[in-house]
Structures are given as structure tokens and as C-alpha cells.
Design an enzyme around this catalytic site. Structure first.
Site, short mmCIF file in Angstrom:
data_model
loop_
_atom_site.label_atom_id
_atom_site.label_comp_id
_atom_site.label_asym_id
_atom_site.label_seq_id
_atom_site.Cartn_x
_atom_site.Cartn_y
_atom_site.Cartn_z
N SER A 117 59.61 -27.14 37.36
CA SER A 117 60.33 -27.77 36.24
C SER A 117 60.13 -27.06 34.92
O SER A 117 60.80 -27.40 33.93
CB SER A 117 59.91 -29.23 36.11
OG SER A 117 60.33 -29.98 37.24
N GLU B 82 14.61 24.38 22.66
CA GLU B 82 15.48 25.19 23.50
C GLU B 82 15.65 26.63 23.03
O GLU B 82 15.89 27.51 23.83
CB GLU B 82 16.86 24.52 23.59
CG GLU B 82 16.89 23.22 24.35
CD GLU B 82 16.53 23.38 25.82
OE1 GLU B 82 17.05 24.33 26.46
OE2 GLU B 82 15.70 22.60 26.31
#
Length: 831
Positions: free
Chosen positions: A482, A94
Site C-alpha cells: 500500500s 640508514e
């Protein structure tokens, strides 16, 4: 002569003045231009000004990563953590003069100009890495002369303020490299499932070729172009002396295994999705969306990954078993003849889209990757053949197997070729035997926590997170049936009841205004006189309502609030049988108070949250109860010696919130000094409840849990219309609750009680979650004798709170507005 000199002087003055004006004008113009382009340039005066969007990560209790949240997939690394070879690859390809220029490379610009002129098109760029930083981080990507000037100005400024290493660190962390990766660490993970330090030269050069055009050079989308770009990077590294000729050639020959990355949710779905989603909602609500998705948080949780997987398998297994009992729904669909493998390939892609390795260069002779098959997961399989013995060949993605007649006899039909069924692999072997299943329409949830620490270890919100993200363990409220009764009986013990208190199980009718209410037992039978212990053990409805009515509805609601129930509780007699909706999480928390010796745990999901700079934002420390002494009561003062002030303050808020009518005596029972600091009930009451609830497992409705072969206590729960089935039970260091039902609240089916459909899921999970753990028994109080436990009242019982026959009037059957009538003594008098 003097005139000539005088003329020359005047001319000189004119020319000098003109030049001065020109120079001044030029300076002003340049200054104006500089001001125009530089006036609103962003500032990057130091590395600390770099604040990129980062991934927030989630970890299990062993620090295994199980989730992530992000807007941009980026893991920021300091320069010294980036391998030198990665730096060299990007610099060579680059900006090979990066270490020499001052932000703008004039030589590079001239070289690129002539190369592009020679080619007649743009073949080479001239932007330096520093300019790419300005473009990626600070400026827009518009193509204009003005932007180029601003870019050059800012690049020069950055070079003044930052070192070359700092600029590279920003660049390598910021750049977009395709495949959802921002920065080199994310690229290493997304493309290769590796850390950046694990990349070889071939992999490094591949990602280093991506910055200029991530889409065009993507190895996933354009392998030939990616290979050419990779060769270019390697050539530049060779020319600049970063690698040898041998390394260059070896890298070109190295095959690459790549992966296609998904979004953050694709990662989260793989491990503990219901738990991770619960944590996501909490962090977003507490710290905000920006912090969650961009601040790089590290979120350490309490979930145990193996326990979560065991819970997921248990829920799936239990639901599939119940669906089999309910009957076959028919095949899913059928495919057009000749397109069976096309359908199978689509199934494979759907299951492996983000995890299928892609090899470059491709190797045509390589066997296709097998489709991953998980135990008790169901998959769409297409029938491709049927032999003379009735053995079907089934194709599940890339995995082929068989379905023997015994594995599909329950459906009552013979599968046909080209039909598609839900199938499940049998066992964990490689023989690839499958059974036909149906996709459950029922749902189930499981919630599991350590009562001694408060740490939540597993949480399953339904059959499939991908099918439904709704978490039925925490977000759904359903009738507990219950499973609410232990709260009633614990409240009764504190008001003077004992395990051997006798109550008559017989028809009773309550007049409430112009209406009457008469509780019924499951099976609609009565058993006559029975102890409280037996009534809870066998889940007798009539006795529970009588006790509830006697001790008082408002008092019991206040007691339930102490145990951690926060959902609205209706003040009706049917509440004793679990008619008020609660979440599974709430019930598990209430039950956790019993094995913890009366300490109500504050459930912990998140252990710690750390920001990107290592600062601790939140840390939750688990309680550390001693399992051998949780029921010791010697240090508890007597109830008539004042109040537990912290508990009283909390209770008064609950009383005001629910507008409860609580007497002074009841207040002393609920919040009195007999309850030790940090507790919500006494260790004595907690121990009594463990004793009572062990009977439920050993001799009552929860007998299925005996298959665990460990001391356990718990309670079943089934609504009267059988639309909700619960089983919540515990061993000394783990409380687990299971719920099953339809989201639409319709009947599960005849006989589908909590003990029948939910208890098996509890057993499947606990067997696997505890397989490597020592068998623990519940501790006993070391400071009192337990031989006469059946004669004990709860630890908060006051002398004046105990019922006395001579103080009672003959009840009329009417239900007073504020508290109940004592039916206990009515029953005793009618014996």
C-alpha cells in the site's frame, strides 16, 4: 745511431698504437656496459615523476573520516610536512652521510666490507637512501651484480636531478615499514593511531628501525628484536648529535602502545559500512578501479555519522523486537566444560583484532582490555555460572555481566552453564546487565534523505554488514504494498479528483480476458461510500483499485515515472496495491516530491571528489528550497498555456520506453505548463498529498508515528501475503523509509504489517536523528486560501479532464486494454 732512433720510434708507434687500441677497446667496453645497464633505466627527472599508489579517503558531512580504499596503504606528505626529528632518525640509522655523498657512498661501502669481513657474515649494509629509493621505487629486488650496477647508475642520476630534500620525501613516503604501512605517515597511523606530527621520540625511533627488515624487527611480531633495533636508532641519533643523552635515556624508558592494522575494509566496517560501500561502487563505476584504489582521492559525502548510527540502532532494535514475538530458536551452541574463558577470549579477539592496544614493554598486572559493547548489537556470550535466584553470569569476550530472570523469561527455559546465547547489553550503563536475544533471520532496510536538499543522510541495508553486504535499501526490489497508493492518489488528484471525492468501498469484479480480478481489503470487510481522504488514511484496497482503474493504468505509470520510479511497473490492476517490485530508495524519492513542493530531488551521496593534487573532479550542489514557501503557486502559469518543456522531454522518453498509451489531454496533465520549471508536479498537488498523508499518521494506519510528537505524514505498506512490510514517512526536512521482510520472500507472520513492525523502526530512528533539531510544521501556501482544501483538485487538472456523469456509459466490468472505465460514477449511481 739513427737506426737505433728509428727502431725506438717504430717501437713507440707500436706501443702507442697498442695502448690506443687498448684504451679505445676499454672505452668501448665501458660504453657498451654502460649502455647495457642504463639503456632501459626508468626516468626520475623531477619530483613530479613520483606517482605512488595512495589511499583514497571517504568523509562524512562534517568531514569526519569514515572510510578508505587502497592497494597500498600510503599517505603522501611533502617534505615540509614531515617532522625534522623523523628525517633525522632515518638519516642517522640508514645513511648518516646522506647529506654529503652523491648517491653512492664509497666510504660506506669500504666500511661495510671490512665490518662484514671481520664478522664473517653480512652485518652491515652499504646502500644509501638514494639507492634504497631506486630499489623500492624503480628496480626489482633481485640479488645480482648487474642490479647493483644499475642501482648505482640510477642513484647517481637521481642525485643530479633531484634535491636531497626531494629524495628524502620520496624515500619517506615510499618505504614499506610493515603492518600494512607504506611510508612514515601510514606507519604512524597503523602502529600508533597517530598523525606523524604527534609521534614522540620513542615512537619515531621504533618506526625508523624498520626499513631494513620490517618483518624481523616488527614490534608486533618480535618485540625484543624491535627494542634492540630501536636502541640502535637512538644510539645513531645520539652519535650524530640529533638528540641529547637525556632524550636518549628517556626514549628508552618510554612505553609504547601499538596497534595491529587491518585492511581498508576493516576501517570501513567501523563507521557507515553500507553507505561507504555504496559510494565505493559509484566511484569505481565512474572513475575506474585504479583511480579508486590508487589515486589518493578525497571523497566528501552527505552521510551524517550520528544519523547513520541512530539508523543502525533502530533497525537492530526493531528486528530484535519482531524476532522475540516469533519465538526462541534455542541456544547457539555449547562449549566443552572448562573452556568457557577460551571461547570468550576468541570472541574478544574477533571483535577487537584491529583495535586492541598492545603495550611494550608488557605490563602483566594491567587489567585486560574490555570488549567494546554497542547498544542493540548482539554478541555471543557464554554462561559461566547460575545462582540460586536464577541470575546467570555471562561472559562476552573480556566483559562479564549478568542475565536476570526477567531478561530471559521470554525464551521459556533456564540457561545452562557452558551454553552460548546471543545477548544484548541493556541500557548504556556500567552495570553490565544483558538480555538473551536471537540472531534475526528477518532483514530490514532504512533510507533517509533531506527532501529540500536531496542529501542522503543515512542508509542501512540490513541487520549486519559483516553478515551480509547486500544493500536492501538500494539493491533489493520488493513489492511496496500500500505504500504505492499515494502515487495513485496523487495521479488522481491531477486528473480531477478531490480529497472529498466519494468512492464506494464495495465488492467489484473486473473481467480481464477469460479471467476475473476482485480486490480485497485487509480484513476482508467493506465500508461503503467513503472519501478519497478516508480511503488513503485507512488504506482501503478496493477504493485504490477503483481509482487506479478509472484514471488509467498507463497514465499512472507515466505519473510514477515523473516521481522517480525506475523499476519495471507491470500494467495490472494489482499494481495499485503495490504488486510491482521497487527499491526502498525509489519510494523514498517519490515521497520526497511531496514535502519539497513538487520538486523531485536528485539524491546526492557524494558532495565532492578531489584528486591528490587538489583538483575537483566532481562537485554536486544540493538544492536549496525555502521550507516556508515550497507550496506557493502564484508563479505557476495555467495548464492550458503550453508545456513544461524539460519535463515533457523527459516524459516522452518514459512513454516510449514503457510503450505507454497516453492521450493528448493526459500529456498536458502530466507535463503541462501548470507545473513550474524544476518541478515534476505542482506545489498544489504536493500540498494536497501532504495533507492527505498527515491523516494517515494522525488517524490511520501510520498512527505509530505520532510518538515522534512532530508534524509528520506518510504511508504504511504491507503485501497481501505479509512478506513485505513498509513504512515511509516524512517531516518537512527529512523523509525516511523502512522495509522489513525475509530475503526469501516468505511470510513475516500474522499481523506483521508495516504499521506494526516497520513504523516502530521509523520512530526509533527519527526520535534520535531529530532530538536536537527544532520542531517544524509543514508550510502552507501563502498565495491561496486552504480552508476549502477538500474541494481542491490537483494543480495539473484540466477542465476537460474532470469526469462528467453525462459523458459516461454504464460500465460493463470489462477492463479495456488502454484505459479504465469510470467506476466512480457507477458507485454514485448505485447509492
Amino acid at each position: 745511431m739513427s737506426r737505433i732512433l728509428e727502431g725506438v720510434g717504430r717501437l713507440f708507434k707500436v706501443v702507442f698504437g697498442f695502448l690506443a687500441v687498448v684504451v679505445l677497446t676499454a672505452v668501448l667496453a665501458v660504453g657498451a656496459l654502460y649502455y647495457h645497464f642504463a639503456k632501459d633505466l626508468p626516468k626520475l627527472t623531477g619530483i613530479d615523476d613520483y606517482k605512488p599508489l595512495q589511499v583514497s579517503e571517504v568523509f562524512a558531512d562534517d568531514n569526519t573520516k569514515i572510510g578508505e580504499f587502497w592497494q597500498e596503504c600510503r599517505y603522501v606528505l611533502p617534505y615540509d610536512k614531515i617532522p625534522r626529528r623523523v628525517v633525522d632518525a632515518f638519516v642517522a640509522s640508514e645513511d648518516e652521510r646522506f647529506w654529503e655523498h652523491k648517491g653512492v657512498d664509497v666510504k660506506g661501502i669500504l666500511r661495510a666490507f671490512f665490518e662484514n669481513l671481520k664478522a664473517g657474515r653480512t652485518v652491515q649494509g652499504a646502500s644509501t637512501i638514494t639507492q634504497q629509493v631506486t630499489r623500492a621505487l624503480l628496480l626489482t629486488r633481485e640479488r645480482s651484480f648487474g642490479r647493483k650496477i644499475r642501482e648505482a647508475l640510477l642513484a647517481t642520476e637521481i642525485e643530479k636531478n633531484l634535491s636531497k630534500e626531494q629524495i628524502l620525501a620520496i624515500y619517506l613516503n615510499q618505504i614499506f615499514l610493515g603492518n600494512r604501512a607504506h611510508g612514515v605517515q601510514a606507519a604512524a597511523r597503523n602502529y600508533f593511531h597517530k598523525d606523524i606530527t604527534e609521534l614522540n621520540l620513542a615512537e619515531t625511533s621504533m618506526i625508523a628501525g624498520l626499513p631494513s627488515a620490517p618483518a624481523a624487527f616488527s614490534p608486533l611480531a618480535n618485540a625484543p628484536a624491535a627494542r634492540i633495533r630501536q636502541q640502535h636508532v637512538l644510539a645513531r641519533m645520539l652519535d650524530n648529535g640529533y638528540i641529547s643523552q637525556a632524550e636518549y635515556e628517556d626514549a628508552l624508558r618510554t612505553p609504547l602502545t601499538l596497534y595491529r592494522a587491518g585492511i581498508d575494509k576493516d576501517v570501513n566496517d567501523q563507521y557507515a559500512p553500507y553507505f561507504v560501500e555504496h559510494v565505493r561502487r559509484y566511484v569505481e563505476q565512474t572513475y575506474g578501479q585504479q583511480a579508486l584504489y590508487a589515486a589518493g582521492l578525497k571523497i566528501y559525502t552527505t552521510v551524517n555519522l550520528e544519523a547513520y548510527r541512530a539508523a543502525d540502532r533502530a533497525v537492530k532494535r526493531g528486528l530484535l523486537e519482531v524476532e522475540r514475538r516469533k519465538g526462541f530458536h534455542g541456544p547457539v551452541e555449547a562449549v566443552e566444560k572448562g573452556k568457557e574463558m577460551e571461547f570468550a577470549e576468541a570472541v574478544h579477539r574477533q571483535l577487537t583484532e584491529w583495535n586492541t592496544p598492545i603495550t611494550l614493554p608488557a605490563e602483566p598486572e594491567t587489567q585486560p582490555v574490555q570488549t567494546p559493547i554497542e547498544p542493540y548489537h548482539i554478541y555471543k556470550g557464554v554462561i559461566t555460572a547460575m545462582d540460586e535466584k536464577g541470575v546467570a553470569t555471562v561472559q562476552v569476550g573480556h566483559t562479564q555481566g549478568i542475565i536476570e530472570p526477567s531478561a530471559r523469561s521470554w525464551i521459556g527455559r533456564t540457561p545452562k552453564v557452558d551454553e552460548i546465547y546471543w545477548v544484548r547489553q541493556l541500557g548504556n550503563g556500567d552495570d553490565r546487565k544483558f538480555a538473551i536475544e536471537v540472531e534475526p533471520k528477518l532483514e530490514s532496510a532504512l533510507f533517509s534523505a533531506n527532501p529540500l536538499t536531496g542529501e542522503v543522510k543515512a542508509m542501512i541495508g540490513g541487520f549486519s554488514f559483516k553478515k551480509s553486504e547486500f544493500n536492501r535499501a538500494t539493491q533489493a526490489v520488493r513489492q511496496p504494498g500500500s505504500s504505492f497508493k499515494p502515487i495513485v492518489y496523487a495521479a488522481a488528484l491531477d486528473k480531477g479528483y478531490t480529497p472529498k471525492t466519494t468512492v464506494v468501498d464495495a465488492y467489484v469484479e473486473y473481467k480481464i480476458g477469460r479471467r476475473t480480478y476482485s480486490p480485497e481489503n485487509y480484513g476482508r470487510k467493506f465500508s461503503g461510500p467513503m472519501s478519497v481522504r478516508d480511503a488513503l488514511c485507512h488504506s482501503v484496497n478496493v477504493v485504490a483499485v477503483k481509482v487506479f482503474h478509472d484514471i488509467g493504468i498507463d497514465y499512472t505509470v507515466a505519473f510514477a515515472r515523473k516521481l522517480g520510479l525506475v523499476s519495471p511497473i507491470a500494467r495490472y490492476l494489482s499494481t495499485a496495491l503495490g504488486s510491482s517490485d521497487v527499491s526502498l530508495q525509489e519510494v523514498v524519492r517519490a515521497y520526497s516530491t511531496f514535502p519539497s513542493g513538487g520538486v523531485r530531488p536528485n539524491f546526492i551521496y557524494v558532495r565532492k571528489i578531489v584528486d591528490k593534487d587538489g583538483h575537483v573532479l566532481e562537485e554536486n550542489h544540493p538544492t536549496a528550497l525555502d521550507p516556508e514557501h515550497v507550496f506557493d503557486t502564484a508563479a505557476s502559469p495555467r495548464a492550458n498555456e503550453g508545456y513544461n518543456r524539460e519535463l515533457l522531454a523527459e516524459g516522452e522518453k518514459a512513454i516510449a520506453q514503457d510503450d505507454l498509451k497516453i492521450t493528448d489531454v493526459e500529456k498536458r496533465i502530466l507535463y503541462g505548463g501548470a507545473i513550474p520549471p524544476g518541478h515534476v508536479i505542482t506545489p498544489r498537488t504536493a500540498y494536497l498529498m501532504v495533507s492527505l498523508m498527515r491523516d494517515v499518521v494522525d488517524h490511520g494506519t501510520g498512527v505509530k508515528a505520532r510518538e515522534l510528537k512532530r508534524p509528520a505524514a506518510g504511508k504504511t505498506g504491507t503485501t497481501n501475503d505479509e512478506s513485505d512490510a513498509w513504512f515511509v514517512a516524512y517531516v518537512p526536512d527529512m523523509v525516511t523509509g523502512v522495509w522489513m521482510g525475509y530475503d526469501s520472500r516468505k511470510k513475516i507472520g500474522p499481523g506483521m504489517t508495516g504499521g506494526v513492525v516497520s513504523a516502530p523502526i521509523w520512530v526509533y530512528y527519527m526520535q534520535e536523528a531529530l532530538k536536537d533539531e527544532p520542531v517544524l510544521d509543514f508550510a502552507k501556501p501563502t498565495d491561496v486560501k486552504v480552508a476549502d482544501i477538500n474541494s481542491w483538485t490537483g494543480g495539473s487538472a484540466l477542465e476537460e479532464a474532470s469526469p462528467k456523469p453525462e459523458d459516461l456509459e454504464v460500465p460493463t466490468g470489462e477492463a479495456p486494454a488502454s484505459r479504465g472505465v469510470d467506476f466512480l460514477y457507477k458507485d454514485l449511481n448505485n447509492l
